[in-house]
Design an enzyme around this catalytic site. Structure first.
Site, mmCIF file in Angstrom:
data_model
loop_
_atom_site.group_PDB
_atom_site.id
_atom_site.type_symbol
_atom_site.label_atom_id
_atom_site.label_comp_id
_atom_site.label_asym_id
_atom_site.label_seq_id
_atom_site.Cartn_x
_atom_site.Cartn_y
_atom_site.Cartn_z
ATOM 1 N N LYS A 156 13.206 -1.127 -15.838
ATOM 2 C CA LYS A 156 11.813 -1.233 -16.275
ATOM 3 C C LYS A 156 11.696 -1.912 -17.634
ATOM 4 O O LYS A 156 10.730 -2.633 -17.895
ATOM 5 C CB LYS A 156 11.168 0.155 -16.333
ATOM 6 C CG LYS A 156 11.281 0.962 -15.036
ATOM 7 C CD LYS A 156 10.768 0.206 -13.833
ATOM 8 C CE LYS A 156 10.908 1.033 -12.566
ATOM 9 N NZ LYS A 156 10.647 0.270 -11.337
ATOM 10 N N LYS A 187 9.525 6.779 -20.828
ATOM 11 C CA LYS A 187 9.899 6.412 -19.460
ATOM 12 C C LYS A 187 11.360 6.001 -19.383
ATOM 13 O O LYS A 187 11.881 5.342 -20.281
ATOM 14 C CB LYS A 187 9.045 5.236 -18.960
ATOM 15 C CG LYS A 187 7.586 5.548 -18.712
ATOM 16 C CD LYS A 187 6.908 4.323 -18.107
ATOM 17 C CE LYS A 187 5.468 4.590 -17.740
ATOM 18 N NZ LYS A 187 4.843 3.401 -17.106
ATOM 19 N N LYS A 215 1.636 9.158 -5.166
ATOM 20 C CA LYS A 215 0.337 8.804 -4.610
ATOM 21 C C LYS A 215 -0.019 9.678 -3.407
ATOM 22 O O LYS A 215 0.849 10.012 -2.595
ATOM 23 C CB LYS A 215 0.344 7.327 -4.206
ATOM 24 C CG LYS A 215 0.679 6.388 -5.365
ATOM 25 C CD LYS A 215 1.042 4.996 -4.873
ATOM 26 C CE LYS A 215 1.534 4.119 -6.009
ATOM 27 N NZ LYS A 215 2.053 2.821 -5.550
ATOM 28 N N ARG A 217 9.888 -3.861 -2.569
ATOM 29 C CA ARG A 217 10.029 -3.344 -1.197
ATOM 30 C C ARG A 217 8.659 -3.257 -0.553
ATOM 31 O O ARG A 217 7.642 -3.403 -1.206
ATOM 32 C CB ARG A 217 10.662 -1.950 -1.244
ATOM 33 C CG ARG A 217 9.888 -1.028 -2.183
ATOM 34 C CD ARG A 217 10.410 0.380 -2.201
ATOM 35 N NE ARG A 217 9.932 1.125 -3.347
ATOM 36 C CZ ARG A 217 8.722 1.643 -3.490
ATOM 37 N NH1 ARG A 217 7.824 1.468 -2.534
ATOM 38 N NH2 ARG A 217 8.379 2.324 -4.571
ATOM 39 N N VAL A 273 4.682 2.312 0.818
ATOM 40 C CA VAL A 273 4.146 3.300 1.755
ATOM 41 C C VAL A 273 2.722 2.924 2.154
ATOM 42 O O VAL A 273 2.329 3.036 3.315
ATOM 43 C CB VAL A 273 4.173 4.705 1.121
ATOM 44 C CG1 VAL A 273 3.559 5.735 2.071
ATOM 45 C CG2 VAL A 273 5.588 5.110 0.743
#
Length: 702
Positions: A116, A158, A237, A292, A295
């Site tokens: 990141k 993070k 989420k 990727r 979902v």
């Protein structure tokens, strides 16, 4: 195009990819663990290869086993789905070294974006707006404090190697920073093997908006519009929609163009998602790029008509994009919710179990992506996602109504099984959400408030000459009778004359029984069996009472003055539990497979001379330092689930023992009584464990 694609995943995404391959005439193979031998993906694939035990580390995360499976089936490409190895640059490189096409970006691009901190630096050079904070990793707590003072609190710490909502801590004041910095670094090291962290300003009233991009290896790219993913719990989420609502057309266009520019600048190829935080003034700030399929990709498919998995396969095969930007014309609104096998009333604890009933919703513009089916065993080993319900409508209001209708129809039932459907319907009912005024703080606000009582939806079909008014405290038998009279055409006098008669004997046909099932499911989230016609009204009421009564829950913890690895090793050596737990007389190991152990526990005789004994199964995850267990032989329990958590604290290791259960109606003690017993016993046992481990630590033994 490829001849054979190996799907290196499980669950609904494996099913989704297998179907896409079949539509393109591509032969398919899928890998699976012992826990997924009878899965929908295994049944759908042309070939299936067992690659290991239930433990993900020894199966779906085992790169060598997956590559060997690809060799066995003659695959020329591997589709990783999402999760597991889908963003692992090393795995992508291993595939390339073995002549396999990894369906995703090049390994070097994945490596740069997976870090990141590196991704922030790349996007900064590409001109994307970033939240204020550090671009490179922060080496010390003192430097973190300096950055926090510069950008202002709150800040978020993070993990540079983080993902999936893990490895981040929000800090509200300087007093919290040093400990949060140390805790996040330790968690990052444990989860990702990399303790580097960075610090940035935390946006409290922000929206989470992302852009779907498609880029080929020939320098072409398109964006497919935006998605809003602000309904989150702990950065996971729950509800997603496209396009992002309540933002101006100018803002939506700017976000989408910026996302595509950033992806092309770093040499991205394939299907990816560029994520942003949008503040109250519609300023947007880069978060990360996911390499990727997401979902939530179906909502983009629903508004654009573009099959993202098809496009992934074409791009990975080296073909130019088949879509030009001016051909992307989003229409209407699509909303998706994730149906997880979790109990929102128990802090979203997983509730694995066998599905006795599984009936997905249907209707116009309603899509369900799932691997579930009646009889399916939801195990404790993997992510709790069971299904995704996706709807489309010309406008947002109708889309939300359609999703609520679909969720009301979704029938999922099994011993101890709970789902997130009731909580998602709370989200859909929320005034701020319906008005698109919500932010990422929505879920926390709802969880802090008591759940409202839902009224069952009314419709002309259900209004057959009666009302649904139910007096508070009215006996369940009377409530069931009222439902049958109001909605199913029951003759109230006939029911009063024959209280023990079955519903069929009272004249209830199959349509009436379906109506009863729908109302009971909507009001109490209880599924009544298909043979309900053989039940009497009191029997239906008893079924509802047993499924809705409060269940037992205990949570106890203690801090042990010893390092976490030692506490973990001692408490997870099941064979030596008789030395650790004073209540256990005998521990018999029945089966061991990786990190999963099945064993029989026999307790010392109680005050009545009874030596309780049962079989349990537990899975330890050394990466997250968590253990989940369940009783296989439930005895007096309808179900019993246990969760152990281990966390490092300045004084040592905190061990938390959580137990969720429900007693059978025939049990000698009810839920409340068993709760008292378990609480009292857990506190005693934890104190004994503490003393024994601290003694071992002081003596230098294990």
């Amino acid at each position: 195009m490829f001849s054979t694609v190996l799907v290196a995943n499980r669950g609904e995404i494996a099913v989704r990819v297998l179907r896409a391959c079949r539509e393109l005439g591509i032969r398919t193979a899928v890998v699976h663990s012992t826990a997924d031998t009878d899965s929908a993906a295994v049944r759908l694939a042309d070939r299936a290869v067992l690659i290991g035990p239930a433990s993900a580390r020894r199966s779906y995360l085992n790169a060598a086993a997956i590559v060997e499976a690809a060799r066995q089936v003659g695959a020329d490409a591997v589709h990783p789905g999402y999760g597991f190895l889908s963003e692992d640059a090393d795995f992508a490189e291993i595939c390339a070294d073995n002549g396999l096409t990894f369906i995703g970006p090049p390994p070097q691009v994945m490596a740069a974006l997976a870090d990141k901190s590196s991704a922030r630096a790349l996007m900064s050079r590409a001109g994307l707006p970033l939240p204020r904070g550090s671009v490179s990793p922060v080496p010390t707590a003192a430097r973190a404090a300096e950055i926090a003072d510069e950008v202002g609190y709150p800040v978020i710490v993070k993990a540079a190697a983080g993902g999936g909502g893990r490895g981040m801590t929000v800090v509200g004041s300087p007093a919290e920073l040093s400990r949060a910095y140390a805790r996040t670094r330790a968690a990052a090291q444990a989860a990702f093997g990399d303790d580097r962290v960075y610090v940035e300003r935390y946006l409290t009233d922000a929206r989470h908006v992302e852009v779907q991009v498609l880029c080929d290896a020939h320098g072409n790219g398109v964006h497919l519009g935006t998605r809003d993913c602000s309904v989150q719990r702990r950065h996971q989420k729950l509800v997603e929609e496209a396009p992002a609502p309540a933002l101006s057309a100018e803002t939506l266009d700017a976000i989408a163009r910026t996302a595509l520019h950033g992806a092309l600048e770093v040499g991205f190829t394939g299907a990816g998602t560029v994520e942003f935080l949008v503040d109250a003034e519609q300023g947007f700030h880069f978060l990360e790029i996911n390499c990727r399929i997401q979902v939530e990709h179906p909502v983009t498919e629903m508004i654009t008509g573009i099959d993202l998995v098809h496009e992934q396969l074409h791009i990975a095969a080296g073909k130019p994009l088949r879509i030009r930007q001016d051909e992307v014309r989003p229409q209407g609104v699509a909303v998706e919710c994730r149906v997880n096998v979790e109990d929102p009333d128990r802090d979203f604890a997983p509730t694995p179990g066998r599905l006795d009933r599984f009936v997905p919703p249907g209707g116009p513009f309603t899509r369900v992506d799932t691997h579930g089916h009646p009889g399916y065993l939801v195990g404790p080993y993997y992510d709790s996602l069971l299904a995704k319900v996706v709807v489309w409508a010309p406008d947002r209001e109708l889309a939300l109504r359609r999703l609520d209708r679909a969720l009301a129809e979704f029938e999922i039932a099994g011993p101890g099984v709970r789902t997130t459907i009731p909580f998602v319907r709370r989200v859909l009912d929320d005034a701020d959400f319906r008005a698109a005024r919500h932010t990422t703080a929505l879920v926390d606000r709802l969880l802090a408030a008591p759940p409202p009582r839902r009224r069952p939806p009314r419709s002309p079909d259900r209004d057959r000459g009666g009302t649904m008014t139910v007096t508070h405290g009215q006996p369940l038998t009377e409530q069931i009778t009222d439902i049958l009279v109001a909605h199913c055409g029951l003759d109230a006098d006939a029911a009063a004359r024959a209280p023990a008669a079955s519903l069929e004997e009272l004249g209830m046909d199959s349509l009436a029984l379906l109506e009863l099932s729908a109302v009971v499911a909507d009001r109490w989230q209880v599924q009544i069996p298909e043979q309900s016609g053989q039940l009497s009204i009191p029997a239906v009421a008893d079924l509802v009472a047993r499924r809705t009564r409060p269940c037992g829950h205990t949570e106890n913890s203690i801090v042990i003055a010893a390092p976490l690895p030692l506490v973990w090793d001692i408490t997870n050596d099941v064979a030596r539990w008789t030395e650790l737990f004073t209540e256990y007389a005998v521990v018999e190991i029945l089966h061991r497979e990786g990190d999963t152990v099945r064993f029989r526990l026999t307790m010392h005789p109680d005050e009545n001379g009874i030596a309780w004994s049962w079989v349990s199964e537990r899975t330890a995850d050394p990466t997250t330092r968590q253990v989940r267990a369940r009783r296989v032989e439930t005895g007096p329990f309808e179900y019993m689930r246990i969760h152990w958590r281990y966390t490092e604290e300045p004084e040592g290791t905190r061990m938390t023992w959580v137990q969720d259960f429900a007693m059978k109606p025939t049990a000698p003690v009810d839920d409340a009584g068993m709760t008292d017993r378990i609480n009292a016993n857990s506190r005693i046992q934890l104190q004994i464990i503490k003393e024994k481990i601290e003694l071992a630590y002081a003596g230098g033994t294990r």
